[in-house]
Design an enzyme around this catalytic site. Structure first.
Site, PDB file in Angstrom:
ATOM      1  N   ASP A  57      41.633  31.509  55.834  1.00  0.00           N
ATOM      2  CA  ASP A  57      40.922  30.633  54.900  1.00  0.00           C
ATOM      3  C   ASP A  57      40.085  29.643  55.712  1.00  0.00           C
ATOM      4  OD1 ASP A  57      40.131  28.965  52.838  1.00  0.00           O
ATOM      5  OD2 ASP A  57      42.076  27.934  52.710  1.00  0.00           O
ATOM      6  N   ASN A  59      37.886  27.278  54.239  1.00  0.00           N
ATOM      7  CA  ASN A  59      37.455  26.058  53.544  1.00  0.00           C
ATOM      8  C   ASN A  59      38.576  25.326  52.810  1.00  0.00           C
ATOM      9  OD1 ASN A  59      37.880  27.876  51.540  1.00  0.00           O
ATOM     10  ND2 ASN A  59      35.934  27.574  50.481  1.00  0.00           N
ATOM     11  N   ASP A  61      40.725  26.155  50.508  1.00  0.00           N
ATOM     12  CA  ASP A  61      41.101  26.359  49.096  1.00  0.00           C
ATOM     13  C   ASP A  61      42.332  27.256  48.962  1.00  0.00           C
ATOM     14  OD1 ASP A  61      40.103  28.843  49.683  1.00  0.00           O
ATOM     15  OD2 ASP A  61      38.644  28.918  48.050  1.00  0.00           O
ATOM     16  N   ASP A  65      38.808  34.143  53.271  1.00  0.00           N
ATOM     17  CA  ASP A  65      37.402  34.336  52.902  1.00  0.00           C
ATOM     18  C   ASP A  65      36.616  34.968  54.054  1.00  0.00           C
ATOM     19  OD1 ASP A  65      36.916  32.096  54.648  1.00  0.00           O
ATOM     20  OD2 ASP A  65      37.606  30.817  52.996  1.00  0.00           O
ATOM     21  N   ASP A 244      38.835  54.256  47.139  1.00  0.00           N
ATOM     22  CA  ASP A 244      40.038  54.004  46.353  1.00  0.00           C
ATOM     23  C   ASP A 244      40.314  55.158  45.383  1.00  0.00           C
ATOM     24  OD1 ASP A 244      41.988  51.805  45.758  1.00  0.00           O
ATOM     25  OD2 ASP A 244      41.183  52.033  43.734  1.00  0.00           O
ATOM     26  N   GLU A 298      41.487  57.636  49.701  1.00  0.00           N
ATOM     27  CA  GLU A 298      42.902  57.417  49.387  1.00  0.00           C
ATOM     28  C   GLU A 298      43.325  58.564  48.474  1.00  0.00           C
ATOM     29  OE1 GLU A 298      45.868  54.076  47.470  1.00  0.00           O
ATOM     30  OE2 GLU A 298      43.972  54.542  46.533  1.00  0.00           O
TER      31      GLU A 298
END
Ligand code: ISL
Ligand code: CA
Length: 564
Positions: A57, A59, A61, A65, A244, A298
C-alpha cells in the site's frame, strides 16, 4: 510433510537459454533444442504472481496499489523472476476482489490510475522484465455497462451479451405453481447458478457470484469486444494474459439437467461446452497471432489427458494451462484431505507422459485461490518451515514447465490462524457460511477448522515486508485484511539480511534454473516414485540428485549449496 525430489534432468548441449529477461528475437524463436523443443522466452521464464490488494500500500488507505508494486520492482528483480502476473487491476466493485470487472479499460480506483499502470509497466520494462495481466472474460460484474443494459429489457441490444432464460414450472402446490430456475446448474460460490432478475422476470446465468453474470460467447459481438480489449492492453505493451476459468466460456445452451454424478464435479461439465476450442482458436487468430505474447489458461474442469487439446502448439490455442490435479490433491470436494507424496509425484509423471514436445506445462502449487505453499505442501512448524520451503522450491524450480511463484512464498509465509467467521473476507467463505453453517448442516467450529487449511484468504493476507506495524504493508490505520501475526519473525527485511534465508534460496534456484538448459528443457524422470517421505537429510540428497545429473554439462557456478 517433507518432500523428496526425484527428478533427473538430462543436460542438453547447445545454446544456453538467453540471459535473464531476454527480448524476443527471431533467432530464439527459431531455435530447437536437441530433444525437440522450440525455445521460447515464456518457457525460460520464472513468473511471480502479484495480488495487488495485498502486495504493498503506497498511500495509507490499507489497500495495496499499483504505485506500491512499482516501489517493490527492485525487490522482484533482485529475486530473479522475469515475468510478473498481475491479478485483476481493472475497475471493479470488488464482490470477488477484482474478478468481477466493471470496466475493462479502466484501473480500479483503489489501485490508482492509468498513469500509475503505465509507470508500473515502464518500471518493469526498464528492468527487462515482462508483465502479463489477468483476463477475466467468462463473466463481468453486474455493474458492467453491458449488463446494466442487458438486464433493462428483453429487446435491449445488449440482451444477448449475457445468457437469459425463463424459469421452469415446478411442482404444483395448493398455493399454485412453483417456478424453478432454468436447470439445476450450481454456482461455484454456493446455490443455483441462475438468478432471477425482477426487471424482466427472467434468469441470468452466473457460474460464480450473483454479481458475476456469465457472458454469452456464442454472440460474435461479445467475442469481438473481448478481442478488442485484449488488443487495447497488448498495444500498451503488456506481454500476455493469465486467462481466468477460460475453459468455461462456451456453454451447452440447451442447459440439460445435471445428473447427481455431474453435480459432484460441475466444473467438468462446464469446461466442455461445444465451442471451447473453436473460440480459443478464433481468439488466437484474432489477437495472439499478431503479438509475441504468453498465454496461460486457468484450466478448471480440464483433465490431464485433455491438456494437449488446449496447449499443443499445432492447435493454436493457448501456450500453457494450470492443471488443477496437483493443487487439488489435498481436497475432497471443498474439504481438506491428507495427501501423499507418491500421489503427487504420480501427477507429475502423468503430466510428463501427457505432454510431448509440442506442449508446455506450468509448475505451481499455490496462488491467490489456495492456502500457503509451505503450509499446504510442506511443514510450517517452527522446526521445519525453512527447510521444507527450500525443499519445495527445489522441486518447483527443477520440474519441467514454467514455474509460478505466488507472492510471499519466497519468504515461506504461512497460513493465517483464523478463529472466527469475521476474520474472513472471501465471498466464497461468506456464502458457504450462510449455506452450510446457518442452515445447521455443519458447525461453525468444523467449518472454520477446515477453512484454516483450505481458505483462499490464507494467501491474501498482506505481504510481510518488515517487523514494523502491519508488516510494513501499510502506514494506514488498518490493512483491508489482517496481517499474519508471525510477521515479526517472517518478513522480507529479515530474509534479505540472512544469506541462508528462504528468499536467498529462491534467488539461487531461480538463477540456477535460468542458466541451465537442462533444468528448462531437459527430460524428466522420477527416480523414486514410491518413496512416501524423506529423512531429515532428504533435502540434501534431493538437491544432489538433480544437480549431480546436470552439473557435468552445465556451468556449475550458481549451484546452491545443499546447506543453503
Ligand atoms: O478457488 C476455488 C474455490 O475455492 C476455485 O473453485 C476457483 O473459484 C476457481 O479456480 C476459479 O478461480 C478463478 O475465478 C474465480 C475467482 O474467484 C478466482 O479468484 C479466480 O482465480 C471467478 O472469477
Ligand atoms: Ca493504497
Amino acid at each position: 510433510m517433507l518432500t523428496v525430489l526425484t527428478a533427473l534432468c538430462v543436460a542438453l548441449p547447445g545454446k544456453s537459454p538467453a540471459e535473464n529477461n531476454p527480448r524476443p528475437t527471431a533467432s530464439i524463436a527459431a531455435t530447437t533444442t536437441p530433444n525437440g523443443y522450440t525455445q521460447k522466452w515464456w518457457k525460460e521464464a520464472v513468473v511471480y504472481q502479484v495480488y495487488p490488494r495485498s502486495f504493498k500500500d503506497s498511500n495509507g488507505d490499507g489497500i495495496g496499489d499499483l504505485p506500491g508494486i512499482t516501489s517493490k520492482l527492485d525487490y522482484l528483480q533482485n529475486l530473479g523472476v522475469n515475468v510478473i502476473w498481475l491479478s485483476p487491476h481493472y475497475d471493479s466493485p470488488n464482490a470477488d476482489n477484482g474478478y468481477d470487472i466493471r470496466d475493462y479499460r479502466k484501473v480500479m480506483k483503489e489501485f490508482g490510475t492509468m498513469d500509475d499502470f503505465d509507470a508500473l509497466l515502464k518500471g518493469i520494462k526498464q528492468r527487462h522484465m515482462r508483465l502479463i495481466i489477468d483476463l477475466v472474460v467468462n463473466h463481468t460484474s453486474d455493474e458492467h455497462r453491458w449488463f446494466v443494459e442487458s438486464r433493462s429489457s428483453k429487446d435491449n441490444p445488449y440482451r444477448d451479451y449475457y445468457i437469459w432464460r425463463p424459469g421452469k414450472p415446478g411442482a404444483i402446490s395448493p398455493e399454485g405453481g412453483i417456478e424453478l430456475p432454468p436447470n439445476n446448474d450450481p454456482s461455484f460460490f454456493f446455490g443455483s447458478a441462475w438468478q432471477k432478475d425482477p426487471a424482466t422476470n427472467e434468469y441470468y446465468l452466473h457460474f460464480f457470484a450473483v454479481k458475476q453474470p456469465d457472458l454469452n460467447w456464442d454472440n460474435p459481438k461479445v467475442r469481438n469486444e473481448v478481442y478488442d480489449l485484449m488488443k487495447f492492453w497488448l498495444d500498451k505493451g503488456v506481454d500476455g494474459f493469465r486467462m481466468d476459468v477460460i475453459p468455461l466460456i462456451s456453454k451447452d445452451q440447451t442447459f440439460p439437467e445435471l445428473t447427481p454424478e455431474q453435480l459432484q464435479r460441475p466444473d467438468i461439465v462446464y469446461a466442455h461446452g461445444p465451442h471451447r476450442d473453436e473460440y480459443l482458436q478464433e481468439m488466437n487468430r484474432s489477437v495472439m497471432a499478431k503479438y509475441d505474447v504468453m498465454t496461460v489458461g486457468e484450466a478448471l474442469g480440464i483433465s490431464l489427458d485433455e491438456t494437449p487439446l488446449i496447449v499443443d502448439e499445432r492447435r493454436h490455442e493457448l501456450n500453457m494451462i494450470f492443471d488443477f490435479a496437483t493443487v487439488r490433491i489435498n481436497r475432497q470436494g471443498r474439504h481438506w484431505k491428507d495427501w501423499t507424496l507418491p500421489a503427487l509425484k504420480a501427477v507429475y509423471d502423468k503430466q510428463d507422459a501427457a505432454l510431448d514436445i509440442h506442449s508446455w506445462n506450468t509448475v505451481f502449487l499455490s496462488n491467490h485461490d489456495n492456502p500457503r505453499l509451505v503450509s499446504a505442501f510442506g511443514d510450517d512448524s517452527a522446526a521445519n518451515r525453512v527447510p521444507s520451503a527450500k525443499l519445495l522450491a527445489t522441486m518447483l524450480f527443477t520440474l519441467k514447465g514454467t514455474p509460478f511463484v505466488y507472492q510471499g512464498d519466497e519468504l515461506a509465509m504461512t497460513n493465517y490462524p483464523f478463529q472466527r467467521i469475521e476474520d474472513f473476507d472471501d465471498i466464497e467463505v461468506k456464502n458457504g457460511y450462510k449455506t452450510e453453517v446457518l442452515t445447521g448442516k455443519i458447525t461453525a467450529a468444523d467449518y472454520i477448522a477446515d477453512l484454516r487449511k483450505t481458505s483462499r484468504d490464507n494467501a491474501r493476507t498482506p505481504m510481510q515486508w518488515d517487523a514494523t506495524t502491519y508488516a510494513g504493508f501499510t502506514t494506514g490505520a488498518k490493512p483491508w485484511l489482517a496481517v499474519n501475526p508471525n510477521y515479526t519473525q517472517i518478513n522480507a527485511k529479515e530474509e534479505l539480511a540472512d544469506p541462508n534465508s528462504v528468499y536467498h534460496y529462491y534467488q539461487k534456484m531461480i538463477a540456477l534454473r535460468s542458466k541451465s538448459p537442462a533444468l528448462i528443457y531437459g527430460d524428466y524422470k522420477d527416480l523414486d516414485p514410491t518413496n512416501p517421505t524423506s529423512s531429515p537429510t532428504g533435502e540434501r540428497s534431493a538437491a544432489r540428485s538433480i544437480l549431480s545429473s546436470s552439473t557435468s554439462q552445465v556451468r556449475p557456478e550458481p549451484t546452491p549449496s545443499p546447506k543453503a
